[in-house]
Design a protein around this motif. Sequence first.
Motif, short mmCIF file in Angstrom:
data_model
loop_
_atom_site.label_atom_id
_atom_site.label_comp_id
_atom_site.label_asym_id
_atom_site.label_seq_id
_atom_site.Cartn_x
_atom_site.Cartn_y
_atom_site.Cartn_z
N PHE A 210 33.24 41.02 30.43
CA PHE A 210 33.70 42.32 29.96
C PHE A 210 32.64 43.34 30.33
O PHE A 210 31.46 43.16 30.03
CB PHE A 210 33.91 42.32 28.44
N LYS B 123 45.15 40.41 28.00
CA LYS B 123 45.50 39.89 29.32
C LYS B 123 44.95 38.48 29.52
O LYS B 123 45.64 37.61 30.02
CB LYS B 123 44.96 40.80 30.43
N ILE B 124 43.72 38.27 29.11
CA ILE B 124 43.06 36.98 29.32
C ILE B 124 43.69 35.89 28.47
O ILE B 124 43.87 34.76 28.92
CB ILE B 124 41.55 37.10 29.02
N THR B 125 44.04 36.22 27.24
CA THR B 125 44.51 35.19 26.30
C THR B 125 46.03 35.11 26.19
O THR B 125 46.54 34.38 25.35
CB THR B 125 43.92 35.44 24.90
N ARG B 126 46.73 35.80 27.04
CA ARG B 126 48.20 35.86 26.97
C ARG B 126 48.85 34.48 26.93
O ARG B 126 49.75 34.21 26.16
CB ARG B 126 48.74 36.66 28.15
N LEU C 188 38.71 30.34 27.65
CA LEU C 188 39.05 31.45 28.55
C LEU C 188 38.07 32.61 28.41
O LEU C 188 37.62 33.19 29.40
CB LEU C 188 40.47 31.95 28.27
N LEU C 189 37.71 32.94 27.18
CA LEU C 189 36.80 34.05 26.95
C LEU C 189 35.38 33.74 27.40
O LEU C 189 34.65 34.64 27.83
CB LEU C 189 36.80 34.45 25.47
N GLU D 261 41.95 43.96 27.77
CA GLU D 261 41.43 42.85 28.58
C GLU D 261 41.58 41.53 27.84
O GLU D 261 41.97 40.52 28.41
CB GLU D 261 39.95 43.08 28.92
N TYR D 262 41.25 41.52 26.54
CA TYR D 262 41.40 40.32 25.71
C TYR D 262 42.85 39.84 25.73
O TYR D 262 43.12 38.66 25.90
CB TYR D 262 40.94 40.63 24.29
N LYS E 170 34.59 32.19 30.03
CA LYS E 170 34.57 32.40 31.48
C LYS E 170 34.73 33.87 31.87
O LYS E 170 34.42 34.25 32.99
CB LYS E 170 35.70 31.61 32.14
N ALA E 171 35.20 34.68 30.95
CA ALA E 171 35.52 36.09 31.26
C ALA E 171 34.28 36.98 31.14
O ALA E 171 33.35 36.70 30.37
CB ALA E 171 36.60 36.59 30.30
#
Length: 54
Positions: free
Chosen positions: A48, A28-31, A42-43, A25-26, A45-46
Motif C-alpha cells: 500500500f 479489491k485485494i480481498t474480494r 493476501l494482505l 485497495e483492501y 503480499k500486498a
Amino acid sequence: MARIIENERRIIKMSVDDILNIVREYQKITRNACCYEHIRELLKKADFYIPEDL
C-alpha cells in the motif's frame, strides 16, 4: 496527502481521500478471499502506498 510527523514515535496523518483509497485497495485485494487466513495471506503480499505531502 499523508504527512509524517516526527516525535518520539513516527505518526502518519492521512486525509479522508487517503483512507478511502486504502479501503478501496483492501476491497479489491480481498474480494475473492474465502476466510480470515486467506485475507491475511493476501494482505501480507500486498503493498500500500500513500503519497506524502512535502
